[in-house]
Design a protein around this motif. Structure first.
Motif, PDB file in Angstrom:
ATOM      1  N   ARG A 103     -13.856  -4.176   2.730  1.00  0.00           N
ATOM      2  CA  ARG A 103     -13.846  -4.449   1.291  1.00  0.00           C
ATOM      3  C   ARG A 103     -12.789  -5.489   0.949  1.00  0.00           C
ATOM      4  NH1 ARG A 103     -14.419   1.231   0.925  1.00  0.00           N
ATOM      5  NH2 ARG A 103     -12.162   1.425   0.535  1.00  0.00           N
ATOM      6  N   TYR A 104     -11.635  -5.378   1.611  1.00  0.00           N
ATOM      7  CA  TYR A 104     -10.550  -6.325   1.327  1.00  0.00           C
ATOM      8  C   TYR A 104     -10.959  -7.746   1.717  1.00  0.00           C
ATOM      9  CZ  TYR A 104      -6.170  -8.865   1.661  1.00  0.00           C
ATOM     10  OH  TYR A 104      -5.200  -9.815   1.497  1.00  0.00           O
TER      11      TYR A 104
ATOM     12  N   LYS B 156     -13.826  -9.020   1.824  1.00  0.00           N
ATOM     13  CA  LYS B 156     -14.831  -9.543   0.907  1.00  0.00           C
ATOM     14  C   LYS B 156     -14.175 -10.081  -0.367  1.00  0.00           C
ATOM     15  CE  LYS B 156     -18.821  -6.741   2.313  1.00  0.00           C
ATOM     16  NZ  LYS B 156     -19.793  -5.688   1.893  1.00  0.00           N
ATOM     17  N   GLN B 157     -13.081  -9.438  -0.779  1.00  0.00           N
ATOM     18  CA  GLN B 157     -12.470  -9.764  -2.060  1.00  0.00           C
ATOM     19  C   GLN B 157     -11.381 -10.827  -1.956  1.00  0.00           C
ATOM     20  OE1 GLN B 157     -11.027  -5.949  -3.298  1.00  0.00           O
ATOM     21  NE2 GLN B 157     -12.985  -5.304  -4.158  1.00  0.00           N
ATOM     22  N   THR B 158     -10.665 -10.849  -0.828  1.00  0.00           N
ATOM     23  CA  THR B 158      -9.497 -11.711  -0.743  1.00  0.00           C
ATOM     24  C   THR B 158      -9.871 -13.189  -0.663  1.00  0.00           C
ATOM     25  OG1 THR B 158      -7.337 -11.948   0.344  1.00  0.00           O
ATOM     26  CG2 THR B 158      -9.263 -11.798   1.774  1.00  0.00           C
TER      27      THR B 158
ATOM     28  N   SER C 279      -2.492  -7.182  -2.615  1.00  0.00           N
ATOM     29  CA  SER C 279      -3.005  -5.906  -3.120  1.00  0.00           C
ATOM     30  C   SER C 279      -2.335  -5.488  -4.427  1.00  0.00           C
ATOM     31  CB  SER C 279      -2.810  -4.805  -2.066  1.00  0.00           C
ATOM     32  OG  SER C 279      -3.484  -5.132  -0.868  1.00  0.00           O
TER      33      SER C 279
ATOM     34  N   MET D  67      -7.926 -12.784  -6.597  1.00  0.00           N
ATOM     35  CA  MET D  67      -8.737 -11.576  -6.524  1.00  0.00           C
ATOM     36  C   MET D  67      -8.872 -10.889  -7.873  1.00  0.00           C
ATOM     37  SD  MET D  67      -7.175 -10.053  -2.959  1.00  0.00           S
ATOM     38  CE  MET D  67      -7.931  -8.427  -3.107  1.00  0.00           C
ATOM     39  N   ARG D  68      -7.881 -11.081  -8.769  1.00  0.00           N
ATOM     40  CA  ARG D  68      -7.893 -10.367 -10.045  1.00  0.00           C
ATOM     41  C   ARG D  68      -7.739 -11.347 -11.213  1.00  0.00           C
ATOM     42  NH1 ARG D  68      -5.670  -7.024  -6.393  1.00  0.00           N
ATOM     43  NH2 ARG D  68      -3.743  -8.221  -6.380  1.00  0.00           N
TER      44      ARG D  68
END
Length: 380
Positions: free
Chosen positions: A10-11, A13-15, A65, A369-370
């Protein structure tokens, strides 16, 4: 273990995979060069660099994170801890060989450079203070500029006075200038700052800098400082000779005449660029510059797309950190800038430098990521 791999999937995919791949590419290139300089992949320096890179990737994941707000909300505490960390150099600081500074905390073979590590907390504090002050007083308010300058000034003075580490101090100055420029501060403030710098320069020159530091600053521009070329200019001359040896395609990896004979002092740290130049030639040098410029460009891209002031400024300040180190380090190797003991990010041997670079890029990845909603968009 299964849960860990699910989380890792999951990480990934997002990073920001582009940024992480570029950082790993730079580190891999650097490790190969360090291996060439220090006697192979089994040398202690190469192994330490590999370990530092693994730790750096771990910090990349850790810092990416965190939500940026979690870090910036604790900016005051981070600033206090940064000051206290620098103050430990008063009783425990040591120099590195004959550089004349006290910039290191030593634990056997392991050296920690506080001024290097706190670049991350410095950037966070600088951006937080500026954004908070801007929202209360306006972007060009004297109070906004004063508060931001105070954060820079305290750490800059501590670095210069306690450790005599002019290289790190210059990076802090460049990061501060880029933050103000990226935020859109009036050019009148830059003119005022330049005037103040001109006014205090004689005091710094006469009462703060040591004679050897003055010679290092003047040497690239006034050869009369070392007419024989065997004193303060010897290291620079050796560096330029190694670069000239490389030509267009180089002498071959692990086959550089000066690189393999150890003729360039501190080649695996401050002068790693000369190893790329001699053994891989102009092509190898361009590859170093392109990889670093792509990392910097990625920082700028993420900042522009971040939609909020804090993310925008942090990305630009971290990009400035890498750009200034790259320009000064390569300038040192080419004899264009004074030798001030700065590593080439990701490439040079040095755990503190590697860890700092990866932690900073982790924050940039976290911003990517955010992204904030459109309503958070900055307006300068």
């Amino acid at each position: 273990m299964k849960r860990f791999f699910l989380w890792l999937g999951r990480y990934l995919k997002q990073t920001d995979k582009v940024l992480l791949i570029l950082c790993l590419l730079a580190s891999t290139y650097g490790i190969v060069l360090i291996a060439s300089v220090t006697g192979g992949f089994s040398s202690s320096s190469t192994i330490i660099q590999i370990v530092a890179t693994v730790l750096g990737v771990g910090l990349f994941i850790l810092f990416s994170s965190f939500d940026t707000d979690t870090l910036t909300d604790n900016a005051r505490l981070l600033f206090i801890l940064s000051v206290l960390f620098l103050l430990t150099l008063i009783p425990f600081g040591e120099g590195y060989d004959d550089t004349g500074n006290r910039a290191w905390l030593r634990f056997g073979r392991i050296g920690i450079q506080p001024a290097e590590l706190i670049k991350v907390t410095y950037a966070i504090t600088l951006a937080k203070v500026f954004v908070s002050a801007r929202e209360k007083h306006g972007i060009n308010s004297p109070l906004t500029i004063l508060k931001t300058a105070a954060v820079f000034g305290v750490l800059f003075v501590l670095i210069v006075v306690i450790s005599s580490d002019l290289g790190s101090a210059l990076i802090y100055l460049f990061m501060f200038i880029v933050l103000l420029f990226a935020a859109g501060v009036s050019l009148w403030w830059f003119a005022a700052g330049a005037g103040a710098l001109v006014a205090i320069a004689p005091l710094l020159w006469n009462f703060v800098l040591r004679p050897d530091q003055k010679d290092r600053i003047m040497a690239p521009y006034f050869p009369s400082v070392d007419t024989s070329g065997l004193g303060i200019l010897w290291q620079t001359n050796q560096s330029k000779a190694a670069i000239a040896n490389g030509g267009f395609i180089g002498q071959g990896l692990f086959h550089g005449t000066m690189t393999q004979s150890g003729s360039v002092p501190q080649q695996y740290t401050d002068f790693i660029f000369t190893a790329a130049a001699e053994e891989l030639g102009f092509i190898g040098c361009i590859a170093v510059a392109v990889i670093l410029l792509l990392i910097i460009a990625r920082c700028v891209y993420v900042g522009i797309k971040s939609n909020y002031s804090m993310g925008y400024l942090l990305c630009f300040v971290f990009g400035a950190m890498l750009l200034s180190q790259m320009l000064i380090n390569i300038g040192m190797c080419l004899g264009l800038t004074p030798v001030v003991g700065l590593t080439l990010p990701f490439f040079s041997y040095g755990g503190s430098s590697v860890i700092t670079s990866y932690a900073a890029m982790g924050i940039v990845a976290g911003i990517k990521m955010r992204p904030k909603p459109e309503s958070f968009r900055y307006s300068y």
